[in-house]
Design a protein around this motif. Structure first.
Motif, PDB file in Angstrom:
ATOM      1  N   ILE A  66       0.647 -18.431  -5.509  1.00 24.86           N
ATOM      2  CA  ILE A  66       2.008 -18.892  -5.974  1.00 24.86           C
ATOM      3  C   ILE A  66       2.509 -18.354  -7.311  1.00 24.86           C
ATOM      4  CG2 ILE A  66       3.185 -21.107  -6.904  1.00 24.86           C
ATOM      5  CD1 ILE A  66       1.614 -22.625  -4.867  1.00 24.86           C
ATOM      6  N   GLU A  67       1.584 -18.046  -8.408  1.00 25.31           N
ATOM      7  CA  GLU A  67       2.032 -17.855  -9.689  1.00 25.31           C
ATOM      8  C   GLU A  67       2.212 -16.261  -9.591  1.00 25.31           C
ATOM      9  OE1 GLU A  67       2.483 -19.506 -12.216  1.00 25.31           O
ATOM     10  OE2 GLU A  67       2.158 -21.188 -10.919  1.00 25.31           O
ATOM     11  N   SER A  68       1.397 -15.356  -8.982  1.00 27.26           N
ATOM     12  CA  SER A  68       1.615 -13.890  -8.696  1.00 27.26           C
ATOM     13  C   SER A  68       2.987 -13.907  -7.993  1.00 27.26           C
ATOM     14  CB  SER A  68       0.488 -13.390  -8.007  1.00 27.26           C
ATOM     15  OG  SER A  68       0.688 -11.874  -7.647  1.00 27.26           O
ATOM     16  N   ASP A  69       3.226 -14.706  -6.910  1.00 25.56           N
ATOM     17  CA  ASP A  69       4.289 -14.577  -6.167  1.00 25.56           C
ATOM     18  C   ASP A  69       5.676 -14.900  -6.782  1.00 25.56           C
ATOM     19  OD1 ASP A  69       2.801 -13.473  -3.818  1.00 25.56           O
ATOM     20  OD2 ASP A  69       2.835 -15.837  -2.810  1.00 25.56           O
ATOM     21  N   LYS A  70       5.524 -15.644  -7.644  1.00 26.29           N
ATOM     22  CA  LYS A  70       6.844 -16.028  -8.659  1.00 26.29           C
ATOM     23  C   LYS A  70       7.423 -14.544  -9.183  1.00 26.29           C
ATOM     24  CE  LYS A  70       5.647 -20.654 -10.248  1.00 26.29           C
ATOM     25  NZ  LYS A  70       5.278 -21.456 -11.107  1.00 26.29           N
ATOM     26  N   ILE A  71       6.622 -13.478  -9.262  1.00 30.03           N
ATOM     27  CA  ILE A  71       7.132 -12.378  -9.714  1.00 30.03           C
ATOM     28  C   ILE A  71       7.222 -11.400  -8.575  1.00 30.03           C
ATOM     29  CG2 ILE A  71       6.563 -10.294 -11.357  1.00 30.03           C
ATOM     30  CD1 ILE A  71       4.613 -12.481 -12.873  1.00 30.03           C
ATOM     31  N   LYS A 178      -0.003  -2.654  -0.663  1.00 31.97           N
ATOM     32  CA  LYS A 178       0.316  -3.992  -0.874  1.00 31.97           C
ATOM     33  C   LYS A 178      -0.031  -4.156  -2.446  1.00 31.97           C
ATOM     34  CE  LYS A 178      -0.322  -7.220   1.917  1.00 31.97           C
ATOM     35  NZ  LYS A 178      -1.089  -7.990   3.060  1.00 31.97           N
ATOM     36  N   ASP A 179      -1.227  -4.040  -3.096  1.00 38.64           N
ATOM     37  CA  ASP A 179      -1.579  -4.097  -4.355  1.00 38.64           C
ATOM     38  C   ASP A 179      -0.767  -3.262  -5.236  1.00 38.64           C
ATOM     39  OD1 ASP A 179      -3.510  -5.978  -3.695  1.00 38.64           O
ATOM     40  OD2 ASP A 179      -5.244  -4.532  -3.888  1.00 38.64           O
ATOM     41  N   ILE A 180      -0.200  -2.286  -5.038  1.00 38.21           N
ATOM     42  CA  ILE A 180       0.536  -1.509  -5.709  1.00 38.21           C
ATOM     43  C   ILE A 180       2.059  -2.003  -5.637  1.00 38.21           C
ATOM     44  CG2 ILE A 180       1.969   0.667  -6.199  1.00 38.21           C
ATOM     45  CD1 ILE A 180      -0.541   2.338  -4.646  1.00 38.21           C
ATOM     46  N   GLN A 181       2.427  -2.640  -4.731  1.00 40.62           N
ATOM     47  CA  GLN A 181       3.738  -3.313  -4.738  1.00 40.62           C
ATOM     48  C   GLN A 181       3.614  -4.500  -5.635  1.00 40.62           C
ATOM     49  OE1 GLN A 181       3.921  -3.599  -0.222  1.00 40.62           O
ATOM     50  NE2 GLN A 181       6.123  -3.630  -0.653  1.00 40.62           N
ATOM     51  N   ASP A 182       2.230  -5.204  -5.687  1.00 45.58           N
ATOM     52  CA  ASP A 182       2.214  -6.470  -6.573  1.00 45.58           C
ATOM     53  C   ASP A 182       1.719  -6.182  -7.571  1.00 45.58           C
ATOM     54  OD1 ASP A 182       3.034  -7.777  -4.045  1.00 45.58           O
ATOM     55  OD2 ASP A 182       0.861  -8.454  -3.492  1.00 45.58           O
ATOM     56  N   ILE A 183       1.868  -5.063  -8.363  1.00 38.36           N
ATOM     57  CA  ILE A 183       1.170  -4.642  -9.430  1.00 38.36           C
ATOM     58  C   ILE A 183       1.606  -5.388 -10.692  1.00 38.36           C
ATOM     59  CG2 ILE A 183       2.390  -2.458 -10.239  1.00 38.36           C
ATOM     60  CD1 ILE A 183      -0.077  -1.150 -10.870  1.00 38.36           C
ATOM     61  N   GLU A 184       2.905  -5.583 -10.645  1.00 39.49           N
ATOM     62  CA  GLU A 184       3.416  -6.366 -12.018  1.00 39.49           C
ATOM     63  C   GLU A 184       2.885  -7.663 -12.068  1.00 39.49           C
ATOM     64  OE1 GLU A 184       7.950  -7.333 -13.631  1.00 39.49           O
ATOM     65  OE2 GLU A 184       7.767  -6.252 -11.863  1.00 39.49           O
ATOM     66  N   GLY A 185       3.068  -8.397 -10.941  1.00 37.03           N
ATOM     67  CA  GLY A 185       2.685  -9.932 -10.911  1.00 37.03           C
ATOM     68  C   GLY A 185       1.190 -10.101 -10.975  1.00 37.03           C
ATOM     69  N   PHE A 194      -7.354  -2.582  -7.571  1.00 36.74           N
ATOM     70  CA  PHE A 194      -7.617  -0.960  -7.669  1.00 36.74           C
ATOM     71  C   PHE A 194      -6.609  -0.331  -8.387  1.00 36.74           C
ATOM     72  CE2 PHE A 194      -7.808   3.495  -6.802  1.00 36.74           C
ATOM     73  CZ  PHE A 194      -9.368   3.783  -6.697  1.00 36.74           C
ATOM     74  N   PRO A 195      -5.063  -0.716  -8.108  1.00 34.98           N
ATOM     75  CA  PRO A 195      -4.178   0.089  -8.806  1.00 34.98           C
ATOM     76  C   PRO A 195      -4.125  -0.309 -10.231  1.00 34.98           C
ATOM     77  CG  PRO A 195      -3.382  -0.702  -6.616  1.00 34.98           C
ATOM     78  CD  PRO A 195      -4.684  -1.229  -7.008  1.00 34.98           C
ATOM     79  N   ILE A 196      -4.453  -1.636 -10.704  1.00 35.48           N
ATOM     80  CA  ILE A 196      -4.467  -1.989 -12.159  1.00 35.48           C
ATOM     81  C   ILE A 196      -5.359  -1.227 -12.793  1.00 35.48           C
ATOM     82  CG2 ILE A 196      -4.786  -4.078 -13.616  1.00 35.48           C
ATOM     83  CD1 ILE A 196      -3.303  -5.808 -11.379  1.00 35.48           C
ATOM     84  N   GLY A 256      12.096   4.368  -6.543  1.00 40.63           N
ATOM     85  CA  GLY A 256      12.814   3.539  -5.424  1.00 40.63           C
ATOM     86  C   GLY A 256      11.697   2.545  -4.652  1.00 40.63           C
ATOM     87  N   ASN A 257      12.167   2.068  -3.702  1.00 46.49           N
ATOM     88  CA  ASN A 257      11.032   1.265  -2.935  1.00 46.49           C
ATOM     89  C   ASN A 257      10.282   1.995  -2.006  1.00 46.49           C
ATOM     90  OD1 ASN A 257      13.293   1.699  -1.201  1.00 46.49           O
ATOM     91  ND2 ASN A 257      13.258  -0.289  -0.227  1.00 46.49           N
ATOM     92  N   LYS A 258       9.534   2.854  -2.210  1.00 44.79           N
ATOM     93  CA  LYS A 258       8.999   3.715  -1.193  1.00 44.79           C
ATOM     94  C   LYS A 258       7.514   3.135  -0.632  1.00 44.79           C
ATOM     95  CE  LYS A 258       6.253   6.459  -4.902  1.00 44.79           C
ATOM     96  NZ  LYS A 258       6.191   7.789  -5.516  1.00 44.79           N
ATOM     97  N   TYR A 259       6.976   2.232  -1.710  1.00 48.12           N
ATOM     98  CA  TYR A 259       5.944   1.476  -1.094  1.00 48.12           C
ATOM     99  C   TYR A 259       6.321   0.327  -0.110  1.00 48.12           C
ATOM    100  CZ  TYR A 259       3.327   3.925  -4.692  1.00 48.12           C
ATOM    101  OH  TYR A 259       2.680   4.976  -5.254  1.00 48.12           O
ATOM    102  N   SER A 260       7.488  -0.135  -0.213  1.00 50.67           N
ATOM    103  CA  SER A 260       8.046  -1.048   0.887  1.00 50.67           C
ATOM    104  C   SER A 260       8.329  -0.211   2.038  1.00 50.67           C
ATOM    105  CB  SER A 260       9.220  -1.642   0.273  1.00 50.67           C
ATOM    106  OG  SER A 260       9.963  -2.560   1.368  1.00 50.67           O
TER     107      SER A 260
END
Length: 281
Positions: A66-71, A178-185, A194-196, A256-260
């Motif tokens: 939940i907390e990660s998904d908020k970002i 997906k981990d790269i996409q979620d790296i900020e949160g 791994f990306p972090i 851009g949104n290349k990972y998406s």
């Protein structure tokens, strides 16, 4: 909230597309593994148990994220409070009970696989997701296990090994993406993905290496006469060019949104791969 929106939220939290894909993965796995035609009701129930297990895994993942998904995913059901966390827990338990009950009515082996996968999905969401590569490998193994599950349903698990390996590789790629996409949160919550830890450039190189391995592996079933020419044609015309396109996007310097886009291509490729195996068998 009106009733229709509430029901839609319950459907949405399971990630219905993933649930449907899991259902058909098991159908394909049974089809390519069966030595004689199985009863249709058995095939449907076995596939339904696997699909419900996948749905419950998505629910528990959203509960812990939940907390990660908020970002990273601010429109997720629990983030926007379409249903409460308590309701999600009850729903998770209900779906798990349903999948276990169905699997138990079919065979002890299928029940064991469903139970083990359910446990692994819980451990992944609660602990492993925050660790570099371990969580990614866990989810990829579970995805590959869907084919083995179908093989056991058909009493011929050996026949499902090759597509299980394909599923493992393509989902390992997708999990890192997906981990790269979620790296900020994930960074704000101090996750150690791994990306972090190693950065996006190294993650891109790992993804590219796995894609190259997958490209090479796609030749094996045809060269060993495991699958027919139909498989080879579909793979060469659609699957492999799309994998090469993913590598191109990885090293494209444009923002851009290349990972998406890559994630969407991989989802499409999984579907096309199933079609290739179906017609090639």
């Amino acid at each position: 909230m009106n009733i229709s929106k509430h029901i839609l939220a319950y459907i949405k939290i399971t990630r219905p597309l993933n649930v449907i894909v899991t259902f058909f993965v098991v159908v394909v796995a049974i089809y390519i593994s069966q030595k004689e035609n199985l009863d249709l009701s058995f095939m449907v129930l076995a596939s339904l148990a696997a699909a419900l297990t996948a749905g419950s895994g998505n629910i528990i993942n959203d509960i812990y994220d939940i907390e990660s998904d908020k970002i990273s995913h601010p429109r997720r059901v629990l983030v926007v409070s379409s249903i409460s966390k308590k309701q999600a827990w009850y729903y998770y338990l209900f779906i798990n009970c349903a999948s276990v009950f169905i699997a138990a009515s079919l065979s002890s082996v299928l029940l064991t696989i469903v139970f083990v996968v359910t446990l692994l999905l819980f451990i992944y969401s609660a602990y492993l997701k925050r660790m570099p590569l371990i969580g990614n490998v866990t989810i990829a193994l579970i995805t590959g296990l869907a084919f083995i599950y179908g093989g056991y349903a058909a009493d011929n698990p050996i026949a499902a090994i090759v597509p299980a390996v394909f599923a493992f590789l393509i989902n390992l790629i997708r999990e890192i993406v997906k981990d790269i996409q979620d790296i900020e949160g994930d960074s704000k919550l101090k996750y150690r993905t791994f990306p972090i830890i190693f950065g996006i450039d190294k993650s891109n190189r790992i993804i590219s290496l796995i894609i190259v391995l997958l490209l090479g592996a796609t030749f094996y079933p045809f060269l060993t006469h495991l699958y027919k020419i139909e498989y080879f044609l579909i793979v060469m015309i659609f699957v492999n060019p799309l994998l090469v396109l993913c590598i191109k996007f990885l090293f494209d310097k444009k923002k851009g949104n290349k990972y998406s886009i890559i994630s969407s291509i991989l989802k499409l490729n999984m579907l096309i791969g199933l079609i290739a195996i179906w017609f090639g068998r």
